[in-house]
Design a protein around this motif. Structure first.
Motif, short mmCIF file in Angstrom:
data_model
loop_
_atom_site.label_atom_id
_atom_site.label_comp_id
_atom_site.label_asym_id
_atom_site.label_seq_id
_atom_site.Cartn_x
_atom_site.Cartn_y
_atom_site.Cartn_z
N GLY A 143 0.85 -1.40 0.25
CA GLY A 143 0.10 -0.59 0.44
C GLY A 143 0.45 1.12 0.32
N THR A 144 2.13 1.14 0.78
CA THR A 144 3.02 2.91 0.95
C THR A 144 3.47 2.36 -0.45
OG1 THR A 144 3.23 1.91 3.38
CG2 THR A 144 4.66 3.64 2.10
N VAL A 145 3.98 1.67 -1.24
CA VAL A 145 4.67 1.66 -2.76
C VAL A 145 3.36 1.86 -3.02
CG1 VAL A 145 5.57 0.04 -4.32
CG2 VAL A 145 6.25 -0.14 -2.76
N LYS A 146 2.40 1.67 -3.48
CA LYS A 146 1.09 2.13 -4.58
C LYS A 146 0.88 3.61 -4.33
CE LYS A 146 -3.67 1.58 -6.23
NZ LYS A 146 -4.49 -0.04 -5.44
N ALA A 147 1.00 4.50 -2.75
CA ALA A 147 1.10 5.73 -2.59
C ALA A 147 2.08 6.09 -2.92
CB ALA A 147 1.02 5.80 -1.20
N HIS A 148 3.57 5.97 -3.22
CA HIS A 148 5.07 6.51 -3.65
C HIS A 148 4.24 6.45 -5.23
CE1 HIS A 148 6.29 6.93 -0.09
NE2 HIS A 148 6.58 6.12 0.23
N ILE A 149 3.84 5.40 -5.84
CA ILE A 149 3.84 5.83 -7.15
C ILE A 149 2.65 6.69 -7.87
CG2 ILE A 149 2.81 4.25 -9.31
CD1 ILE A 149 3.96 1.44 -7.76
N SER A 150 1.43 6.37 -6.93
CA SER A 150 0.50 7.87 -7.26
C SER A 150 1.43 9.40 -7.04
CB SER A 150 -0.76 7.47 -6.45
OG SER A 150 -1.43 8.76 -6.96
N SER A 151 2.08 9.85 -5.77
CA SER A 151 2.37 10.64 -5.99
C SER A 151 3.59 10.34 -7.12
CB SER A 151 3.33 11.03 -4.79
OG SER A 151 3.69 11.99 -4.61
N ILE A 152 4.04 9.82 -7.47
CA ILE A 152 5.80 9.71 -8.02
C ILE A 152 4.99 10.49 -9.80
CG2 ILE A 152 7.23 8.43 -9.53
CD1 ILE A 152 8.13 7.43 -7.16
N LEU A 153 3.44 9.78 -10.38
CA LEU A 153 3.31 10.24 -11.64
C LEU A 153 2.41 11.87 -11.53
CD1 LEU A 153 0.55 6.72 -12.08
CD2 LEU A 153 3.20 7.78 -12.57
#
Length: 214
Positions: free
Chosen positions: A182-192
């Motif tokens: 879940g944390t990785v998914k949140a980081h990727i959303s922020s990166i995009l």
């Protein structure tokens, strides 16, 4: 059910890919096309989750990717081709392709690639990833424009982006960085959002262009 389009100007290639994919009970080939125009039209008339496109088919595979990305956010375009040159790969991914597989990909890896694309994960053949890394290494540094785009990322987001650039899934990134998926998914959303990338694969290309994998 994952609905797939196969677009290739070689009938034997389309048949072979269909036979491989339909060994999986959760994948169904809903359409075939022999050129870019037919591929785009097929995505208009069918519900397609993953479009496997040959980059050198008549009408140009990259043109098909651009049109498919424009008309549908649902369809994930994956290049399936014999051509893995750095410029060709980068051009396809910048056009909106969600992945790039070579035609010598094994049956299991092809099925896995379709599944990963349908789930929204980047799909890059290991040979393609190595070529992009080698290309950036030969340049000696990342591009200035790409470096500016990642300037505002946090250290954690940079770590995630670097691993994303190697083609790892969320789970694999989480395991390497000792984070929750879940944390990785949140980081990727922020990166995009921060880098103005439209999908994970464009972010992976940005990681290479910025020199994160050198």
């Amino acid at each position: 059910m994952i609905r797939v389009l196969i677009a290739d100007d070689e009938a034997l290639m389309r048949t072979g890919v269909r036979l491989i994919l339909e060994n999986d009970d959760e994948i169904r080939v809903v359409a075939e096309a022999q050129d870019a125009h037919e591929a785009v039209e097929a995505c208009r008339t069918h519900t397609v989750d993953v479009a496997l496109l040959d980059i050198r088919m008549p009408g140009d595979g990259i043109t098909a990717v651009t049109e498919i990305a424009r008309q549908s956010s649902r369809t994930r375009a994956v290049m399936l081709t014999a051509f893995g040159e750095e410029s060709t790969v980068a051009g396809a991914l910048r056009a909106g392709a969600h992945g790039y597989l070579l035609k010598d990909t094994g049956p299991r890896d092809l099925i896995d690639g379709v599944r990963r694309a349908a789930a929204g994960e980047p799909v890059l053949a290991p040979q393609v990833t190595r070529q992009l890394v080698d290309f950036r290494t030969r340049l000696g540094h990342g591009s200035e424009a790409a470096s500016r785009r990642i300037a505002d990322l946090t250290p954690a987001e940079r770590d995630v982006l670097r691993l994303l650039g190697t083609g790892l899934s969320n789970g694999e990134i989480a395991a390497q960085l000792h984070l929750s998926p879940g944390t990785v998914k949140a980081h990727i959303s922020s990166i995009l959002t921060r880098t103005d990338c439209t999908n994970r694969v464009q972010a992976a290309v940005l990681a290479h262009e910025a020199g994160l994998l050198v």
